[in-house]
Design a protein around this motif. Sequence first.
Motif, PDB file in Angstrom:
ATOM      1  N   THR A  51     -58.623 -28.880  32.438  1.00 39.08           N
ATOM      2  CA  THR A  51     -57.572 -29.802  32.867  1.00 39.08           C
ATOM      3  C   THR A  51     -58.054 -30.849  33.867  1.00 39.08           C
ATOM      4  O   THR A  51     -57.237 -31.636  34.347  1.00 39.08           O
ATOM      5  CB  THR A  51     -56.419 -29.006  33.494  1.00 39.08           C
ATOM      6  OG1 THR A  51     -56.910 -28.201  34.589  1.00 39.08           O
ATOM      7  CG2 THR A  51     -55.754 -28.105  32.475  1.00 39.08           C
ATOM      8  N   GLU A  53     -60.577 -34.155  35.221  1.00 41.43           N
ATOM      9  CA  GLU A  53     -60.765 -35.514  34.705  1.00 41.43           C
ATOM     10  C   GLU A  53     -62.226 -35.836  34.417  1.00 41.43           C
ATOM     11  O   GLU A  53     -62.592 -37.006  34.300  1.00 41.43           O
ATOM     12  CB  GLU A  53     -60.205 -36.519  35.712  1.00 41.43           C
ATOM     13  CG  GLU A  53     -58.706 -36.356  35.966  1.00 41.43           C
ATOM     14  CD  GLU A  53     -58.180 -37.346  36.974  1.00 41.43           C
ATOM     15  OE1 GLU A  53     -59.008 -38.098  37.532  1.00 41.43           O
ATOM     16  OE2 GLU A  53     -56.957 -37.378  37.197  1.00 41.43           O
ATOM     17  N   GLY A 263     -42.379 -33.692  33.820  1.00 44.95           N
ATOM     18  CA  GLY A 263     -42.931 -33.614  35.175  1.00 44.95           C
ATOM     19  C   GLY A 263     -41.968 -32.910  36.105  1.00 44.95           C
ATOM     20  O   GLY A 263     -41.040 -32.223  35.682  1.00 44.95           O
ATOM     21  N   ARG A 290     -43.411 -36.525  39.113  1.00 50.01           N
ATOM     22  CA  ARG A 290     -44.792 -36.254  39.514  1.00 50.01           C
ATOM     23  C   ARG A 290     -45.453 -35.312  38.508  1.00 50.01           C
ATOM     24  O   ARG A 290     -44.780 -34.598  37.775  1.00 50.01           O
ATOM     25  CB  ARG A 290     -44.837 -35.610  40.899  1.00 50.01           C
ATOM     26  CG  ARG A 290     -44.281 -36.464  42.011  1.00 50.01           C
ATOM     27  CD  ARG A 290     -44.623 -35.852  43.349  1.00 50.01           C
ATOM     28  NE  ARG A 290     -44.011 -36.552  44.460  1.00 50.01           N
ATOM     29  CZ  ARG A 290     -44.280 -36.300  45.736  1.00 50.01           C
ATOM     30  NH1 ARG A 290     -45.170 -35.347  46.045  1.00 50.01           N
ATOM     31  NH2 ARG A 290     -43.688 -36.961  46.705  1.00 50.01           N
ATOM     32  N   GLU A 291     -46.780 -35.323  38.516  1.00 58.21           N
ATOM     33  CA  GLU A 291     -47.527 -34.449  37.614  1.00 58.21           C
ATOM     34  C   GLU A 291     -47.286 -32.996  38.007  1.00 58.21           C
ATOM     35  O   GLU A 291     -47.462 -32.623  39.173  1.00 58.21           O
ATOM     36  CB  GLU A 291     -49.023 -34.767  37.693  1.00 58.21           C
ATOM     37  CG  GLU A 291     -49.871 -34.089  36.634  1.00 58.21           C
ATOM     38  CD  GLU A 291     -49.665 -34.672  35.258  1.00 58.21           C
ATOM     39  OE1 GLU A 291     -50.010 -33.975  34.286  1.00 58.21           O
ATOM     40  OE2 GLU A 291     -49.183 -35.812  35.149  1.00 58.21           O
TER      41      GLU A 291
END
Length: 464
Positions: A51, A53, A263, A290-291
């Motif tokens: 998960t 980046e 979210g 939000r995430e």
Amino acid sequence: MLDTSTLIVVILLYVISAGLLWFSLIMASSESAISRVTRSNLNNLMLDVRTNEDSEFVRKKTIARIRHAQQVIYQRQRATLTCTFGRVMANVLIGGLVAIATGAFDVALWAEVLIGVGVAVLSAGIAVLISPRSSNQRSVSVLLQYAPFISRAMHLMPARGLDRAQLRATMSDDEELEHIHHEQARATIDRLIEGQLFDEEISEMMRNVLTLTDTLTREIMVPRTDMFSLEKTTTLNDMLKDCSRSGFSRVPVTGESVDDLVGIAYLKDVVRATAFNPAAGERTLESIVREPMLVPESKPVDDLFHDMQTNRQHVALVVDEYGGIAGLVTIEDALEQIVGELEDEHDRVQRREPEQMEDGGWRVPARTSITDIEELFEVDLDEDDVDTAYGLLTKALGRVPIVGSHAQTRGLDLVAVDSAGRRKKVSTIEIRRAPDTMDTIEEKTTDAFSARSGERSEDENDDR
């Protein structure tokens, strides 16, 4: 004086000995790491890597190393024997090579042997003393670095020809190792408690800390059936009202279904957006979400608590093995496993009996049984899939009720009027007969009275 070829050989033997010393240190570090890393460490790391980046290339490379590390941990005993065997063999070879190289200088045989043995013992001591005994995170890094080599070296072990079942029978698994550590810790705490060094509450908290590793997230989460959520098309003004009624300040935002997670909406973000700009109240929640933090339902509570502290998150969505939303968990849920139930000045545990209101309705606790409701209103609800007033309201609404939720079913009008507990679950429900039901009852009563009056008149005429 040594000739050139002999000198080159001597130098080469010393270089090989230095390389073997480095190899011995690596084996000692790996041996220490294998005894510290657990399967849960690697499972959590796998979830983080999938998960993050990072680029696809870096992610695949890291996942491959984690796979090797999982293979090593799965055969922990065999991997430990491999590292020990490699370290001992390196130390023996170091002593032999140094002894051979020393013999080129016309040293007595007894001195040559003594030097070889001394160097072997010294290298073994260096490997043991310098090998890291650091944090668990450092052990994971060491294991990931050398796991590919260890997993290949395990095939060269003398234990290769042993029966696989026998090898597993002697394997010291991480769960068994952790269980032994927990039992030792419990015994230590029991001895401290017997010495009356702590009061009863502190002793109970110390026991609870040891159970966090054995408790999974799915055991403390709010299941999805009790989870309050809002759709992404909900306006900010509507969320302010819903949060005021429900008491929640962090709400999951969904799309077409609960599994279509968009979210997390925070009440403070809504207040910030609308406080000085009332027109922003018509915006949808999708503009401020939000995430979300996602955690697997099999995650131990101690790891969950640590991750929520590290990521500075107070709420996380729990995901099942199929990727669906299984529920919601907060940092308070994890903390309650240690200190017990948490309540604030607004929480009220209601255990009242049903109370009749002036209009003929009843104010009942949410857990009042369907049978009691049938007796209060003298009706037959015929509900087989719900057992309480709360379940009846939930079924009529088709979603989790909050304070102010209203529904009609089976001729009854139900309104949620109060909540209790930190999770703000509806605690009191007002039940009345539905207005249309009352009219129907009055009409039936009037018709029956008229019919009886007509029959009585006809009978009187016949008598006359």
